[in-house]
Design an enzyme around this catalytic site. Sequence first.
Site, PDB file in Angstrom:
ATOM      1  N   SER A 149       0.904  -1.079   0.069  1.00  0.00           N
ATOM      2  CA  SER A 149      -0.033  -0.187  -0.040  1.00  0.00           C
ATOM      3  C   SER A 149       0.756   1.292  -0.043  1.00  0.00           C
ATOM      4  O   SER A 149       1.728   1.577   0.816  1.00  0.00           O
ATOM      5  CB  SER A 149      -0.994   0.022   1.414  1.00  0.00           C
ATOM      6  OG  SER A 149      -1.230   1.236   1.427  1.00  0.00           O
ATOM      7  N   ILE A 186       0.324   3.667   2.974  1.00  0.00           N
ATOM      8  CA  ILE A 186       0.697   3.226   4.336  1.00  0.00           C
ATOM      9  C   ILE A 186       2.201   3.516   4.267  1.00  0.00           C
ATOM     10  O   ILE A 186       2.705   3.743   5.071  1.00  0.00           O
ATOM     11  CB  ILE A 186       0.466   1.664   4.490  1.00  0.00           C
ATOM     12  CG1 ILE A 186      -1.118   1.519   5.011  1.00  0.00           C
ATOM     13  CG2 ILE A 186       1.272   1.250   5.819  1.00  0.00           C
ATOM     14  CD1 ILE A 186      -1.424   0.053   5.180  1.00  0.00           C
ATOM     15  N   ALA A 193      22.069   0.988   6.238  1.00  0.00           N
ATOM     16  CA  ALA A 193      23.406   0.556   6.466  1.00  0.00           C
ATOM     17  C   ALA A 193      23.309  -1.058   6.162  1.00  0.00           C
ATOM     18  O   ALA A 193      22.455  -1.576   6.805  1.00  0.00           O
ATOM     19  CB  ALA A 193      23.936   1.114   7.732  1.00  0.00           C
ATOM     20  N   LYS A 214      30.759   1.058   2.594  1.00  0.00           N
ATOM     21  CA  LYS A 214      30.867   0.921   3.867  1.00  0.00           C
ATOM     22  C   LYS A 214      32.130   0.088   4.275  1.00  0.00           C
ATOM     23  O   LYS A 214      31.572  -1.266   3.999  1.00  0.00           O
ATOM     24  CB  LYS A 214      29.539   0.364   4.741  1.00  0.00           C
ATOM     25  CG  LYS A 214      29.703   0.508   6.217  1.00  0.00           C
ATOM     26  CD  LYS A 214      28.224   0.144   6.604  1.00  0.00           C
ATOM     27  CE  LYS A 214      28.227  -0.548   8.232  1.00  0.00           C
ATOM     28  NZ  LYS A 214      27.456  -1.147   8.593  1.00  0.00           N
ATOM     29  N   LEU A 227      10.758  -7.092   9.594  1.00  0.00           N
ATOM     30  CA  LEU A 227      10.254  -6.613  10.978  1.00  0.00           C
ATOM     31  C   LEU A 227       9.302  -7.207  11.533  1.00  0.00           C
ATOM     32  O   LEU A 227       8.914  -7.371  12.925  1.00  0.00           O
ATOM     33  CB  LEU A 227       9.942  -5.059  10.779  1.00  0.00           C
ATOM     34  CG  LEU A 227      11.216  -4.097  10.532  1.00  0.00           C
ATOM     35  CD1 LEU A 227      10.725  -2.790  10.158  1.00  0.00           C
ATOM     36  CD2 LEU A 227      12.399  -4.122  11.512  1.00  0.00           C
TER      37      LEU A 227
HETATM   38  C1  LIG Z   1      15.110   3.155  13.528  1.00  0.00           C
HETATM   39  C2  LIG Z   1      15.478   1.682  12.625  1.00  0.00           C
HETATM   40  C3  LIG Z   1      16.714   2.006  11.776  1.00  0.00           C
HETATM   41  C4  LIG Z   1      17.132   0.794  11.104  1.00  0.00           C
HETATM   42  N1  LIG Z   1      18.369   0.723  10.446  1.00  0.00           N
HETATM   43  C5  LIG Z   1      18.701  -0.391   9.766  1.00  0.00           C
HETATM   44  C6  LIG Z   1      20.087  -0.258   9.213  1.00  0.00           C
HETATM   45  O1  LIG Z   1      20.871   0.417   9.226  1.00  0.00           O
HETATM   46  N2  LIG Z   1      20.301  -1.392   8.618  1.00  0.00           N
HETATM   47  C7  LIG Z   1      19.562  -2.792   8.688  1.00  0.00           C
HETATM   48  O2  LIG Z   1      19.936  -3.738   7.936  1.00  0.00           O
HETATM   49  N3  LIG Z   1      18.445  -2.626   9.157  1.00  0.00           N
HETATM   50  C8  LIG Z   1      17.995  -1.407   9.707  1.00  0.00           C
HETATM   51  N4  LIG Z   1      16.595  -1.234  10.219  1.00  0.00           N
HETATM   52  C9  LIG Z   1      15.594  -2.345   9.974  1.00  0.00           C
HETATM   53  C10 LIG Z   1      14.902  -2.084   8.376  1.00  0.00           C
HETATM   54  O3  LIG Z   1      14.569  -0.895   8.328  1.00  0.00           O
HETATM   55  C11 LIG Z   1      13.913  -3.221   8.065  1.00  0.00           C
HETATM   56  O4  LIG Z   1      14.543  -4.543   8.355  1.00  0.00           O
HETATM   57  C12 LIG Z   1      13.717  -3.270   6.584  1.00  0.00           C
HETATM   58  O5  LIG Z   1      13.387  -2.141   6.114  1.00  0.00           O
HETATM   59  C13 LIG Z   1      12.534  -4.036   6.222  1.00  0.00           C
HETATM   60  O6  LIG Z   1      11.313  -3.676   6.800  1.00  0.00           O
HETATM   61  P1  LIG Z   1      10.116  -4.476   6.391  1.00  0.00           P
HETATM   62  O7  LIG Z   1      10.146  -4.642   4.872  1.00  0.00           O
HETATM   63  O8  LIG Z   1      10.221  -5.661   7.057  1.00  0.00           O
HETATM   64  O9  LIG Z   1       9.025  -3.288   6.718  1.00  0.00           O
HETATM   65  P2  LIG Z   1       8.330  -2.005   6.310  1.00  0.00           P
HETATM   66  O10 LIG Z   1       9.502  -1.353   5.583  1.00  0.00           O
HETATM   67  O11 LIG Z   1       7.581  -1.310   7.289  1.00  0.00           O
HETATM   68  O12 LIG Z   1       7.499  -2.454   5.193  1.00  0.00           O
HETATM   69  C14 LIG Z   1       6.062  -3.035   5.294  1.00  0.00           C
HETATM   70  C15 LIG Z   1       5.212  -3.370   4.289  1.00  0.00           C
HETATM   71  O13 LIG Z   1       3.950  -3.859   4.356  1.00  0.00           O
HETATM   72  C16 LIG Z   1       2.903  -2.783   4.022  1.00  0.00           C
HETATM   73  N5  LIG Z   1       1.661  -3.019   4.694  1.00  0.00           N
HETATM   74  C17 LIG Z   1       1.575  -2.988   5.973  1.00  0.00           C
HETATM   75  N6  LIG Z   1       0.149  -2.965   6.344  1.00  0.00           N
HETATM   76  C18 LIG Z   1      -0.576  -3.113   5.236  1.00  0.00           C
HETATM   77  C19 LIG Z   1      -1.786  -3.426   4.690  1.00  0.00           C
HETATM   78  N7  LIG Z   1      -2.717  -3.357   5.913  1.00  0.00           N
HETATM   79  N8  LIG Z   1      -2.136  -3.385   3.591  1.00  0.00           N
HETATM   80  C20 LIG Z   1      -1.289  -3.422   2.697  1.00  0.00           C
HETATM   81  N9  LIG Z   1       0.187  -3.159   2.815  1.00  0.00           N
HETATM   82  C21 LIG Z   1       0.600  -3.099   4.134  1.00  0.00           C
HETATM   83  C22 LIG Z   1       3.487  -1.458   3.800  1.00  0.00           C
HETATM   84  O14 LIG Z   1       2.921  -0.640   2.790  1.00  0.00           O
HETATM   85  C23 LIG Z   1       5.089  -1.779   3.609  1.00  0.00           C
HETATM   86  O15 LIG Z   1       5.183  -1.954   2.036  1.00  0.00           O
HETATM   87  C24 LIG Z   1      16.231  -0.281  11.002  1.00  0.00           C
HETATM   88  C25 LIG Z   1      15.117  -0.067  11.573  1.00  0.00           C
HETATM   89  C26 LIG Z   1      14.549   0.880  12.332  1.00  0.00           C
HETATM   90  C27 LIG Z   1      13.206   0.850  12.847  1.00  0.00           C
END
Ligand SMILES: Cc1cc2nc3c(=O)[nH]c(=O)nc-3n(C[C@H](O)[C@H](O)[C@H](O)COP(=O)(O)OP(=O)(O)OC[C@H]3O[C@@H](n4cnc5c(N)ncnc54)[C@H](O)[C@@H]3O)c2cc1C
Length: 520
Positions: free
Chosen positions: A44, A47, A55, A83, A331
């Site tokens: 989405s 969202i 990094a 890096k 996450l």
């Molecule tokens: C402060 C911080 C710093 C970080 N720094 C690092 C770093 O330096 N190096 C590193 O390796 N990792 C880092 N991380 C972790 C990294 O950000 C995540 O591992 C990575 O971005 C993966 O996130 P994700 O895809 O799991 O979640 P998100 O990026 O949150 O993606 C979630 C997806 O689900 C979708 N979604 C959610 N709910 C719905 C719904 N109801 N309907 C449709 N779609 C939906 C969203 O639209 C999005 O596309 C950090 C995390 C944080 C919090």
Amino acid sequence: MQDTSPPNAIRRVVIAGGGTAGWMVAALMSKLMGRQLDIRLVESEEIGTVGVGEATIPALHLFHEMLGINEAEFMSATQATFKLGIRFEGWHSPGVDYIHSFGKTGKDHWSADFQHFWLAAQRRGLARPYGDYCLEHRACETQRFGHAPDNGLNYAYHLDASRYASFLRGMSERAGVTRVEGKIREVEQAPSGDIAALRMENGTRVEGDLFIDCTGFRALLIGQTLGVPYEDWRHWLPCDRAVAVQTRTVREAPPFTRAIAHPFGWQWRIPLQHRVGNGLVYSSQALSDAEAPGTLLRHVEGDALMQPRVIQFQPGQRTRVWERNCIAVGLSSGFIEPLESTSIHLIQRAAIRLLRLFPTDALRAVDIQEFNRQTAHDLADIRDFIILHYHVTQRDDSEFWRHVRHMAIPETLQHRIELFAQTGRVFRPADGLFAENSWVQVLMGQGVMPTAYHPVADRMGQAELSAFLGGIRDDLERRLQRMPKHQDYVQRYCKAAPPDAHRPSPQPVPQGELAQHAPA
Ligand SMILES: Cc1cc2nc3c(=O)[nH]c(=O)nc-3n(C[C@H](O)[C@H](O)[C@H](O)COP(=O)(O)OP(=O)(O)OC[C@H]3O[C@@H](n4cnc5c(N)ncnc54)[C@H](O)[C@@H]3O)c2cc1C
């Protein structure tokens, strides 16, 4: 043609979420299994993604090799820089810095690692600082970079997270992944309890045999629907908030991340080609969410390109990341915290593990148990390494640091610290992510100096030991002198198009959504 696949065969894979996790899984799965599977990814735009995570660690090369990614093309598309490590500023004590570089320090002997010889030399007054025997460390200090075969550096990248997801999306769509835009309103379960479909806000249904939960901290499938509990690690890792902001570049990009300790936690600075990523990671007991944005802005260089935004998180892990026909990646599966940049790596590990244990003909309990066992093992290993940074500090200037310094830590970590402190020995557990040299750099960098070392080091006479160390250093200094400045190298090798030609940076998450960022 007649379908000869077994009745329970997994053919339709639905990836819920299109952040770094969703698109990394989609890219790898479509590249290696695209012909056998129908892969759909639901995301989405409204969202959005978490928008941080910039990094990485060197293991990302393996992932890119598997995908056949051209490095210069990828770096240009993601405004990436190189890096070589992390500079930890003030983690030992205020004003004292050290670098955890990705390189190998010195040369090991079959009976003992390099630190034993260095410790022997130090006692005899022959040693220079430990980092002087590591090429990556020296390249960080002098802000240089070069590629093999001349230099053979072990390196990772700083990258723009949203551009990385777009880059992987392009690859995935070309390999046959279908993207479905829209919000998931409901997760439908079959009478068995398995997930049957995602019902979208526009009323359509996305059915599947296997669901990958990449919905980030929301954990829509694994947490909110299947109710798999989340194990909280705040008693070891008290930071549970971050505030992030992007700023204009005001100096040449160094080839390292900065991790700057503060009385309430720490701050990251990640240099990209077009901007700098900044953030504070803090304990909500030590700094309030109201104070955090202002505090961050007082500690950045360059104009802010957006409003700072607060992100809540709970360090910990999902007790089972594979439950029924749902696998959590990213996450939604757990988050240790950003120090040492391990989350993207854990996504990579999960994606590769999923392909190795892919339930082609049917879901089997043994595959699920094995997946969960290996994931828990990875997380515990990384968790200990991260706790180490907090626990072995010499800082005493705030309640936050006094707490982490004196708190109880996992037995596995206690043993490793004591072994090193008493003998100088460190062993990498099977499949452990961080090599011995990483542990040594952090332990000694934060003031844990072993009281003894391996006696083999004392078998070297004064002249021999001095020549051994001198030889290592002369060789690496020669190699260092041949390396260009990091900034010049990036400009020549992978200069990115001007930022305006790309999508804008991710928008701040509305404050009202903060509550949804706590693990379900
Ligand atoms: C402060 C911080 C710093 C970080 N720094 C690092 C770093 O330096 N190096 C590193 O390796 N990792 C880092 N991380 C972790 C990294 O950000 C995540 O591992 C990575 O971005 C993966 O996130 P994700 O895809 O799991 O979640 P998100 O990026 O949150 O993606 C979630 C997806 O689900 C979708 N979604 C959610 N709910 C719905 C719904 N109801 N309907 C449709 N779609 C939906 C969203 O639209 C999005 O596309 C950090 C995390 C944080 C919090």
